[in-house]
Design an enzyme around this catalytic site. Structure first.
Site, PDB file in Angstrom:
ATOM      1  N   GLY A  45       0.777  -1.225   0.000  1.00 24.58           N
ATOM      2  CA  GLY A  45       0.000   0.000   0.000  1.00 24.58           C
ATOM      3  C   GLY A  45       0.810   1.277   0.000  1.00 24.58           C
ATOM      4  CG  HIS A  46       4.757   3.493   1.442  1.00 24.58           C
ATOM      5  ND1 HIS A  46       5.987   3.907   1.018  1.00 24.58           N
ATOM      6  CD2 HIS A  46       4.282   4.478   2.229  1.00 24.58           C
ATOM      7  CE1 HIS A  46       6.262   5.087   1.536  1.00 24.58           C
ATOM      8  NE2 HIS A  46       5.230   5.461   2.269  1.00 24.58           N
ATOM      9  CG  PHE A  47       4.146   5.763  -2.871  1.00 24.62           C
ATOM     10  CD1 PHE A  47       3.232   6.793  -2.803  1.00 24.62           C
ATOM     11  CD2 PHE A  47       5.278   5.837  -2.102  1.00 24.62           C
ATOM     12  CE1 PHE A  47       3.454   7.898  -2.000  1.00 24.62           C
ATOM     13  CE2 PHE A  47       5.526   6.933  -1.304  1.00 24.62           C
ATOM     14  CZ  PHE A  47       4.610   7.964  -1.246  1.00 24.62           C
ATOM     15  CB  VAL A  52       8.820   4.068  -2.057  1.00 26.10           C
ATOM     16  CG1 VAL A  52       9.981   4.767  -1.378  1.00 26.10           C
ATOM     17  CG2 VAL A  52       8.801   4.388  -3.543  1.00 26.10           C
TER      18      VAL A  52
END
Length: 142
Positions: A45-47, A52
């Protein structure tokens, strides 16, 4: 003390253990590394479509290698299940992104260790030698 003994005393386990190897350690500092597994949950879910490593995770890697491993070494194997380790402060500057599958090296230099508080100047470099972040981290070991 063997490097593997220090890692075994860390109060973390997968998926929150961010130390693969310690390559050197003295009373003045430590060098170690970690490779980011592309299957770690935070990448989902981090970009979206361009994962990243979150800065808080980079900070945790630097703290585990640069402060906690060094603290265990400085306490000369005097760690037990009642020992408490806590981050007390950090100031980190992020310079470059770190992606899944990247191997990073943490280089930590002791600023001071007294009354159970360890403060270190810490930096992280990627596998091609580029600094991705740096700063200071302090923690208490009681």
């Amino acid at each position: 003390m063997e490097y593997s003994e220090i890692i075994a005393q860390l109060p973390y386990s997968k998926p929150f253990l961010f130390v693969d190897k310690i390559t050197s350690i003295t009373e003045n500092g430590v060098v170690g590394n970690y490779t980011f597994d592309e299957n770690l949950d935070f990448y989902k879910g981090h970009f979206k479509d361009n994962p990243v490593t979150p800065g808080v995770i980079l900070t945790e890697v630097m703290a585990q290698i640069g402060v906690v491993c060094l603290g265990i070494f400085l306490l000369n194997n005097n760690i037990n299940k009642n020992t408490l380790i806590a981050l007390t402060s950090n100031e980190i500057e992020f310079l470059k992104p770190v992606y899944p599958k990247e191997k990073v090296t943490v280089i930590s230099e002791k600023i001071y260790f007294r009354f159970g508080k360890l403060k270190c100047k810490v930096r992280m470099i990627n596998d091609v030698g580029i600094e991705v972040c740096h700063g200071t981290i302090a923690g208490m070991i009681v």
